[in-house]
Design a protein around this motif. Structure first.
Motif, short mmCIF file in Angstrom:
data_model
loop_
_atom_site.label_atom_id
_atom_site.label_comp_id
_atom_site.label_asym_id
_atom_site.label_seq_id
_atom_site.Cartn_x
_atom_site.Cartn_y
_atom_site.Cartn_z
N LEU A 125 1.84 -10.77 3.76
CA LEU A 125 2.73 -9.80 4.41
C LEU A 125 2.28 -8.49 4.00
N VAL A 126 1.85 -7.43 4.70
CA VAL A 126 1.59 -6.15 4.24
C VAL A 126 2.46 -5.13 4.46
N LEU A 127 2.71 -4.26 3.50
CA LEU A 127 3.67 -2.99 3.97
C LEU A 127 2.84 -1.81 3.73
N LEU A 128 2.80 -1.04 4.75
CA LEU A 128 1.96 0.42 4.62
C LEU A 128 3.22 1.06 4.14
N ALA A 129 3.41 1.61 3.09
CA ALA A 129 4.32 2.69 2.71
C ALA A 129 3.78 4.04 2.39
N VAL A 130 2.89 4.67 3.14
CA VAL A 130 1.99 5.80 3.06
C VAL A 130 2.68 7.00 4.20
N PRO A 131 2.15 8.02 3.67
CA PRO A 131 2.58 9.24 4.78
C PRO A 131 1.96 8.90 6.10
N VAL A 132 2.70 9.27 7.16
CA VAL A 132 2.31 9.00 8.86
C VAL A 132 0.84 9.48 8.83
N SER A 133 0.49 10.59 8.34
CA SER A 133 -0.71 11.33 8.48
C SER A 133 -1.80 10.19 7.66
N ALA A 134 -1.63 9.16 6.90
CA ALA A 134 -2.43 8.61 6.24
C ALA A 134 -2.39 7.14 7.15
N THR A 135 -1.81 6.92 7.85
CA THR A 135 -1.75 5.50 8.54
C THR A 135 -2.98 5.19 9.17
N GLU A 136 -3.58 5.88 9.80
CA GLU A 136 -4.90 5.55 10.67
C GLU A 136 -6.18 5.40 9.46
N ALA A 137 -6.23 6.06 8.44
CA ALA A 137 -7.20 5.82 7.36
C ALA A 137 -6.85 4.52 6.61
N THR A 138 -5.49 4.14 6.54
CA THR A 138 -5.14 2.94 5.84
C THR A 138 -5.53 1.83 6.62
N ILE B 181 0.88 -1.14 -0.10
CA ILE B 181 0.06 0.04 -0.04
C ILE B 181 0.98 1.25 -0.10
N GLY B 182 1.04 1.92 -0.99
CA GLY B 182 1.87 2.79 -1.35
C GLY B 182 3.03 2.33 -2.24
N CYS B 183 2.91 2.71 -3.55
CA CYS B 183 3.83 2.10 -4.65
C CYS B 183 4.99 3.11 -4.97
N GLY B 184 5.46 3.90 -3.92
CA GLY B 184 6.24 4.87 -4.12
C GLY B 184 7.70 4.41 -4.08
N LEU B 185 8.65 5.53 -3.72
CA LEU B 185 10.12 5.12 -3.58
C LEU B 185 10.41 3.95 -2.46
N MET B 186 10.00 4.08 -1.23
CA MET B 186 10.05 3.32 -0.06
C MET B 186 9.34 1.82 -0.36
N ASP C 99 5.10 -0.85 8.82
CA ASP C 99 5.07 0.34 8.32
C ASP C 99 6.66 0.66 7.73
N VAL C 100 6.58 1.79 7.27
CA VAL C 100 7.86 2.39 7.28
C VAL C 100 8.00 3.78 7.63
N GLY C 101 7.18 4.24 8.44
CA GLY C 101 7.02 5.54 9.06
C GLY C 101 8.20 6.13 9.56
N SER C 102 8.54 7.30 9.69
CA SER C 102 9.58 7.98 10.50
C SER C 102 9.28 8.51 11.97
N THR C 103 8.02 8.49 12.29
CA THR C 103 7.64 8.52 13.68
C THR C 103 6.80 6.93 14.01
N LYS C 104 6.79 6.97 15.34
CA LYS C 104 6.28 5.35 15.73
C LYS C 104 5.14 5.62 16.87
N ARG C 105 5.20 6.54 17.75
CA ARG C 105 4.12 6.46 18.77
C ARG C 105 2.93 6.76 18.05
N ASP C 106 2.62 7.70 17.18
CA ASP C 106 1.28 8.07 16.49
C ASP C 106 1.05 6.96 15.64
#
Length: 292
Positions: free
Chosen positions: A65-78, A8-13, A94-101
């Motif tokens: 296996l599922v990878l969420l490669a989306v902006p961190v703000s889109a995580t909950e909606a995903t 989910i998220g077919c960009g760079l990451m 996921d591959v997000g740069s923040t983790k608690r949120d």
């Protein structure tokens, strides 16, 4: 080996993860979804994914296996979009740069299934975004931070460790709190400073002239200011508490340099510079491959 990656998220990451898995022979099929249909189509044309999914939910259908490669703000909606097809034996990362949120979103949405989620942060990237820049070597030799919680399933955590290790990564575990504090200091604050410096120079009448005369040191220092704006907007907002705490530390250190200069105290100034120089000289990246 995994039967199917739901990407989910077919960009760079995400794209780089998919082609790295394929090259390593770790996945049989990749089903991808991006918010932009043109991105998903391009990913299929490039061989990054095998099948285009019309929705995030259908990308997850049948995936182990599922990878969420989306902006961190889109995580909950995903998470909300995929939760009904996440199985108890699925590994979700996921591959997000923040983790608690991100973890808070997983708790709210996945609830009893939150154990299948292993939060991950690969310490890598490029300033150039998009699937066109996907690179099978993007993760090789880099650190990947996993931040499991008390409800994370042991089986999923072991699988996550194994897959990143198989891609040539150095895997480390941290608490979400320690992760966010650490990367506020060594990643998020440096980006904020680079953004501010570029804006400070450009905001001056002679800004263009100053920039035209800048050399390699300026280039290297400000490289990260060219990062994707929407991605970094989300990161800075998501980790605001830790980031602002680190900003205060930086302001105190900058003020100390300013005091030494305004006080015409070259010895004090040299001592501060020597402290920084010595620390930087002794520092080495844990990862083998220098970050591009």
């Amino acid at each position: 080996m995994f039967e199917q990656l739901g990407l989910i998220g077919c960009g760079l990451m995400g794209g780089s993860f998919a082609i790295a898995l394929k090259r390593a022979g770790l996945v049989k099929r990749v089903v991808g979804y991006s918010k932009s249909p043109s991105t998903t189509e391009r990913a299929r044309q490039m061989g990054v994914i095998d099948v285009e999914a019309p929705s995030a939910l259908l990308a997850v259908s049948g995936a182990d296996l599922v990878l969420l490669a989306v902006p961190v703000s889109a995580t909950e909606a995903t998470f909300k979009a995929i939760r009904h097809l996440v199985r108890s034996d699925t590994l979700v990362m996921d591959v997000g740069s923040t983790k608690r949120d991100v973890i808070d979103a997983a708790r709210r949405v996945l609830r009893d299934q939150v154990g299948v989620f292993v939060p991950a942060h690969p310490i890598t990237g490029k300033e150039l975004s998009g699937v066109e820049h996907a690179d099978a070597d993007l993760y090789a030799g880099r650190q990947v931070i996993l931040t499991p919680i008390e409800r994370t399933f042991t089986a999923q955590l072991n699988k996550a460790q194994a897959v990143w290790t198989a891609l040539g990564c150095h895997v480390k575990q941290m608490s979400p709190e320690a992760h966010d504090a650490t990367y506020a200091a060594v990643s998020h604050l440096p980006h904020m400073i680079a953004f501010a410096l570029m804006n400070a120079i450009q905001g001056q009448a002679q800004g263009d002239e100053f920039l035209s005369l800048a050399g390699p040191g300026f280039r290297d220092f400000t490289r990260i200011a060219a990062s994707e704006p929407s991605v970094w907007r989300d990161i800075l907002v998501s980790n605001r508490e830790e980031l602002l705490a680190q900003s205060k530390h930086f302001q105190r250190a900058l003020h100390a340099l300013e005091v030494a200069i305004t006080s015409d105290d070259p010895d004090a100034l040299e001592t501060l510079i020597e402290q920084a120089s010595s620390t930087r000289a002794q520092w080495r990246m844990t990862a083998i491959k220098p970050q591009s």
